[in-house]
Design a protein around this motif. Structure first.
Motif, PDB file in Angstrom:
ATOM      1  N   LEU A 189      -5.072  13.410   1.399  1.00 42.56           N
ATOM      2  CA  LEU A 189      -3.970  14.078   1.144  1.00 42.56           C
ATOM      3  C   LEU A 189      -2.813  13.677   3.189  1.00 42.56           C
ATOM      4  N   ARG A 190      -2.100  14.000   2.609  1.00 42.84           N
ATOM      5  CA  ARG A 190      -1.148  14.644   3.241  1.00 42.84           C
ATOM      6  C   ARG A 190      -1.138  13.530   4.676  1.00 42.84           C
ATOM      7  N   THR A 191      -1.369  13.992   5.637  1.00 41.48           N
ATOM      8  CA  THR A 191      -1.212  13.556   7.017  1.00 41.48           C
ATOM      9  C   THR A 191      -2.398  12.711   7.291  1.00 41.48           C
ATOM     10  N   HIS A 192      -3.606  12.179   5.814  1.00 41.05           N
ATOM     11  CA  HIS A 192      -4.739  11.750   5.997  1.00 41.05           C
ATOM     12  C   HIS A 192      -4.361  10.739   5.562  1.00 41.05           C
ATOM     13  N   ARG A 193      -3.223  10.219   5.117  1.00 46.16           N
ATOM     14  CA  ARG A 193      -2.767   8.973   3.495  1.00 46.16           C
ATOM     15  C   ARG A 193      -3.264   8.414   4.443  1.00 46.16           C
ATOM     16  N   GLN A 194      -4.004   7.528   5.702  1.00 44.31           N
ATOM     17  CA  GLN A 194      -4.162   6.060   6.040  1.00 44.31           C
ATOM     18  C   GLN A 194      -5.520   5.937   5.452  1.00 44.31           C
ATOM     19  N   VAL A 195      -5.921   6.895   5.431  1.00 41.92           N
ATOM     20  CA  VAL A 195      -7.832   6.676   4.946  1.00 41.92           C
ATOM     21  C   VAL A 195      -7.452   5.596   3.837  1.00 41.92           C
ATOM     22  N   ILE A 196      -6.683   6.118   2.746  1.00 40.48           N
ATOM     23  CA  ILE A 196      -6.604   5.519   1.493  1.00 40.48           C
ATOM     24  C   ILE A 196      -6.378   3.643   1.166  1.00 40.48           C
ATOM     25  N   TYR A 197      -5.034   3.201   2.364  1.00 38.43           N
ATOM     26  CA  TYR A 197      -4.792   2.330   2.708  1.00 38.43           C
ATOM     27  C   TYR A 197      -6.116   1.665   2.885  1.00 38.43           C
ATOM     28  N   ASP A 198      -6.337   1.883   4.369  1.00 33.10           N
ATOM     29  CA  ASP A 198      -7.431   1.880   4.891  1.00 33.10           C
ATOM     30  C   ASP A 198      -9.117   1.306   3.615  1.00 33.10           C
ATOM     31  N   HIS A 257     -10.265  13.481  -3.343  1.00 32.08           N
ATOM     32  CA  HIS A 257      -9.249  13.201  -3.311  1.00 32.08           C
ATOM     33  C   HIS A 257      -8.409  13.842  -2.133  1.00 32.08           C
ATOM     34  N   GLN A 258      -9.112  15.154  -1.450  1.00 31.33           N
ATOM     35  CA  GLN A 258      -8.629  15.560  -0.724  1.00 31.33           C
ATOM     36  C   GLN A 258      -9.007  14.917   1.010  1.00 31.33           C
ATOM     37  N   ALA A 259      -9.577  13.992   1.067  1.00 32.11           N
ATOM     38  CA  ALA A 259      -9.862  13.450   2.129  1.00 32.11           C
ATOM     39  C   ALA A 259      -8.409  12.296   2.293  1.00 32.11           C
ATOM     40  N   GLU A 309     -11.785 -19.445  -4.193  1.00 32.92           N
ATOM     41  CA  GLU A 309     -10.666 -20.099  -4.971  1.00 32.92           C
ATOM     42  C   GLU A 309     -10.327 -19.006  -6.497  1.00 32.92           C
ATOM     43  N   ASN A 310     -10.861 -18.548  -6.486  1.00 32.86           N
ATOM     44  CA  ASN A 310     -10.852 -17.693  -8.043  1.00 32.86           C
ATOM     45  C   ASN A 310      -9.249 -16.796  -7.730  1.00 32.86           C
ATOM     46  N   PRO A 311      -8.514 -16.937  -8.325  1.00 30.93           N
ATOM     47  CA  PRO A 311      -6.733 -16.323  -9.217  1.00 30.93           C
ATOM     48  C   PRO A 311      -7.866 -14.542  -8.926  1.00 30.93           C
ATOM     49  N   THR A 312      -7.073 -13.798  -8.571  1.00 31.44           N
ATOM     50  CA  THR A 312      -8.197 -12.820  -8.115  1.00 31.44           C
ATOM     51  C   THR A 312      -7.192 -11.464  -8.775  1.00 31.44           C
ATOM     52  N   LEU A 313      -6.728 -10.310  -9.489  1.00 33.49           N
ATOM     53  CA  LEU A 313      -6.064  -8.814  -9.578  1.00 33.49           C
ATOM     54  C   LEU A 313      -7.011  -8.174  -9.310  1.00 33.49           C
ATOM     55  N   LEU A 314      -6.058  -7.300  -8.119  1.00 34.30           N
ATOM     56  CA  LEU A 314      -6.887  -5.925  -7.508  1.00 34.30           C
ATOM     57  C   LEU A 314      -5.804  -4.897  -7.748  1.00 34.30           C
ATOM     58  N   TYR A 315      -6.816  -4.067  -8.418  1.00 30.83           N
ATOM     59  CA  TYR A 315      -5.717  -2.377  -9.245  1.00 30.83           C
ATOM     60  C   TYR A 315      -6.313  -1.401  -8.480  1.00 30.83           C
ATOM     61  N   ALA A 316      -5.414  -0.641  -8.237  1.00 32.54           N
ATOM     62  CA  ALA A 316      -5.524   0.371  -8.151  1.00 32.54           C
ATOM     63  C   ALA A 316      -4.900   2.040  -7.689  1.00 32.54           C
ATOM     64  N   TYR A 317      -4.749   2.866  -7.614  1.00 32.39           N
ATOM     65  CA  TYR A 317      -4.302   4.067  -7.693  1.00 32.39           C
ATOM     66  C   TYR A 317      -4.007   5.013  -6.506  1.00 32.39           C
ATOM     67  N   GLY A 318      -5.091   5.664  -6.639  1.00 30.41           N
ATOM     68  CA  GLY A 318      -5.948   6.239  -5.307  1.00 30.41           C
ATOM     69  C   GLY A 318      -4.569   7.477  -5.168  1.00 30.41           C
ATOM     70  N   GLY A 319      -4.522   7.937  -5.505  1.00 32.32           N
ATOM     71  CA  GLY A 319      -3.777   9.934  -5.488  1.00 32.32           C
ATOM     72  C   GLY A 319      -3.927  10.212  -7.237  1.00 32.32           C
TER      73      GLY A 319
END
Length: 703
Positions: A527-536, A523-525, A473-483
């Protein structure tokens, strides 16, 4: 005042209520995704009357819902006090026996450029300062919204080039300034506003890359023609030195300075955002410097060219720091020495050169460290410079002609401490620490790991109260950049502490792929069409926070800006069920048109090209704008941007919000009519933006 990783610096330089409130925006039936012609292209007209009228309407709709919150006033008071606090370390740079610093506070909202004697600064970090340049005074005298963007001074003279931006834009004007007379030089060098680069060749000559007229700017909006401009002649008479191509990201000039003071002019042709070719300009014609496309020149040390490798080269490992004789820069087989090769959990974040040594700031498992590398006779010697553990370390001033250097250490709960790195020292000498700007005693920082979809272990930090119940129940702010190989590491943030932790929140920083926390491969993991790993990776952290019962989706909010704003848009589409708030700052959101907007074409190497069939097919799966559809589990986001942002086009945010309103979806919007890519042109504007964001987060996560 000297060259260091010029291409990266230049580019990098070179990123609350339902919609039922009063609005004239038409709401129509939704469709699964946007198809056909974009109905909101008119919002890309940045200063157009219709577009700005829409902006003011959205601000008027959204701001009262935040500013009328009883918590907003105190948040603004606290944020303004923090923004204008004098309790900040005066970090800057070293130049000819002085330490220079750019300083802002409540009396100097736009800022002053000032200096102190280097020996006085090195005693305790608290010297007597003298003002060299007053941006507030210049702005007032010229009735202009000037934002200071930098200064470049020529050794052996009192002449400098001052870079000023109108309202915080990336485009600047350069004006010659004399620090002896504290005035602009009459009939001196002046470059009109453009995305330019200019540096001194000598007292009477500049190396200039700018908008020379039709056909001289790249598709990314940067110059690709470098010229030599002589004092007393019109800019139009400048002599061309070299040119790149319209398809380049840009071509930029600079100067490498050795430890003996010898200067070598160079140019960097950035063919893509991460690939470049470097040229020496001290001969009859440009001479290519032998380095791989994915590398960065860091400077010159005792006749050796120093560079970092973002790719494997000639058997030398990716991520390594290398050296070879500058005299062999044109050789096909230079005699290369690997000075430091990080392992899979290490990175090089910055390289600074002093008269005596090369200082390498880096990370091991996202924890800062400093290395000192020196050449003794014909051998290289590497030693660790002792600093506290489990925090971040950044360089705070060095010069290849001075032995003295400075660094700053901090962590989430430890205020910044300034250290002197003395000649031949292997232990940093603490000069001064900031007083605490919030009481850190109730809090603890911890590092966890989440497991991403492909099994990769993704580290993240949690900053929380020691007595926090793990009840979800803790109000939590998650920050990231990933690029863009940008690392986010433990830093002391009074804003996070005072505006969020002290009000009952938990703060989380995720080190997802796309960043540079573990070097170029991390970083290069993504790039381009491999970008879904960042969101995963980001989704894995969200899930891990819930599984550890730190929070629940009802109490989880996310925040990110620029490329991080794209991250927010993707996560809102892919996993809206995981969150109840999203602060989307100066975002990229239309990934099918991003390369046609402002600096967007320069980022194709990161995201892929909408003109490439395979890459467009992938972009169509993630683009937040086109993939919006009406859904009941979509939380109310706050979207923030700036009219003056000439890096990420404000049209991204505008069109996204217009589409949400069309779908009858909740959204709040704030566009600062001033401000650049940071969405704030001065300290007070930045404080207001933060207050709006934290008010929104409290409404969504604490109420």
């Amino acid at each position: 005042m000297r060259f260091a990783a010029l291409a990266a610096t230049t580019l990098a330089a070179l990123v609350l209520a339902a919609c039922s409130s009063t609005s004239t925006t038409t709401v129509t039936a939704s469709s699964p995704t946007m198809t056909g012609e974009d109905p909101y292209l008119w919002l890309e007209d940045i200063e157009g009357d219709r577009a700005l009228s829409w902006v003011r309407e959205q601000n008027a709709r959204s701001l009262p819902q935040l500013e009328n919150d009883p918590r907003f006033g105190q948040l603004l008071t606290d944020a303004t006090a923090l923004a204008n606090s004098r309790d900040r370390l005066p970090t800057g740079g070293i130049f000819e026996g002085y330490y220079y610093n750019f300083w802002q506070d409540e009396q100097h909202v736009r800022g002053i450029y000032r200096r102190a004697r280097l020996d006085a600064f090195a005693r305790d970090g608290n010297p007597q300062w003298e003002t060299v340049l007053d941006i507030d005074a210049i702005a007032a005298a010229e009735n202009a919204n000037w934002v200071f963007k930098g200064i470049d001074c020529l050794e052996g003279t009192t002449l400098c080039l001052v870079s000023l931006s109108d309202g915080g834009k990336d485009a600047t004007t350069y004006r010659e300034y004399d620090i002896a007379t504290r005035s602009f030089v009459p009939n001196g060098f002046v470059l009109p506003e453009a995305k330019s680069g200019a540096t001194w060749l000598d007292h009477n000559t500049l190396i200039v890359a700018t908008d020379w007229g039709a056909g001289t700017m790249t598709e990314s909006g940067y110059p690709f023609v470098v010229k030599r401009w002589t004092r007393g002649t019109p800019l139009s008479s400048a002599t061309e030195i070299m040119r790149g191509a319209v398809t380049d990201v840009g071509v930029f000039g600079g100067v490498l300075q050795d430890t003996d003071g010898h200067r070598v002019p160079i140019a960097v042709q950035a063919t893509t955002f991460f690939e470049s070719t470097n040229f020496r300009l001290d001969g009859a014609s440009p001479q290519r410097i032998n380095l791989p496309p994915k590398s960065s020149i860091q400077g010159v040390y005792r006749g050796f060219l120093i560079a970092t490798l973002q790719e494997e080269w000639r058997g030398h490992p990716q991520g390594a720091l290398i050296a070879y004789p500058l005299s062999e820069s044109g050789s096909e087989t230079p005699n290369v020495t690997v000075l430091f090769a990080p392992n899979a959990r290490q990175s090089i974040e910055g390289v600074s050169i002093t008269h005596d040594a090369i200082i390498v700031a880096g990370y091991e498992n996202v924890r800062g460290r400093l290395l000192r590398i020196a050449r003794n006779g014909n051998t290289w010697a590497t030693t660790n410079i002792a600093l506290p553990e489990n925090g971040s370390v950044t360089m705070a001033g060095s010069s290849p002609t001075e032995s003295q250097a400075f660094a700053v250490f901090e962590d989430f709960l430890t205020p910044d401490t300034l250290y002197a790195l003395d000649q031949n020292a292997t232990r940093a000498r603490a000069l001064r620490s900031l007083p605490a700007q919030f009481d850190s005693s109730p809090y603890v920082s911890e590092q966890y790991e989440a497991v991403s979809a492909d099994g990769t272990r993704v580290p993240y930090f949690v900053l929380r109260r020691r007595d926090m119940p793990f009840n979800g129940e803790n109000p939590t702010l998650l920050y990231a950049y990933g690029g863009f190989q940008v690392s986010y590491t433990p830093t002391y943030s009074p804003n996070v502490g005072k505006l969020w932790l002290d009000r009952g929140g938990v703060y989380v920083l995720a080190n997802i792929r796309g960043g540079g926390e573990f070097g170029p491969a991390w970083h290069q993991a993504g790039l381009r069409t491999h970008r879904q790993v960042i969101y995963d990776d980001f989704y894995a952290v969200e899930r891990d926070l819930v599984e550890r019962r730190i929070t629940t989706p009802r109490r989880l909010g996310i925040m990110g800006g620029s490329n991080g704003g794209l991250l927010m848009g993707v996560m809102l589409n892919q996993h809206p069920e995981m969150i109840n708030a999203a602060v989307v700052q100066v975002p990229l959101l239309d990934m099918l048109r991003y390369d046609q907007l402002l600096a967007g074409a320069s980022w194709v190497d990161e995201y892929g090209s909408p003109s490439n069939r395979e890459e467009r097919a992938f972009l169509e799966t993630i683009t937040p704008y086109q993939n919006l559809r009406r859904r009941d589990d979509f939380p109310l986001p706050l979207v923030v941007t700036s009219t003056k942002d000439d890096r990420v086009h404000p049209g991204h945010a505008r069109k996204y919000v217009a589409r949400l309103l069309e779908l009858g979806m909740p959204v709040l919007y704030y566009e600062n009519i001033d401000g650049g890519h940071a969405a704030a042109a001065n300290l007070n504007e930045a404080a207001r933006r933060r207050s709006l964001e934290y008010t929104y987060l409290m409404q969504r996560l604490m109420d």
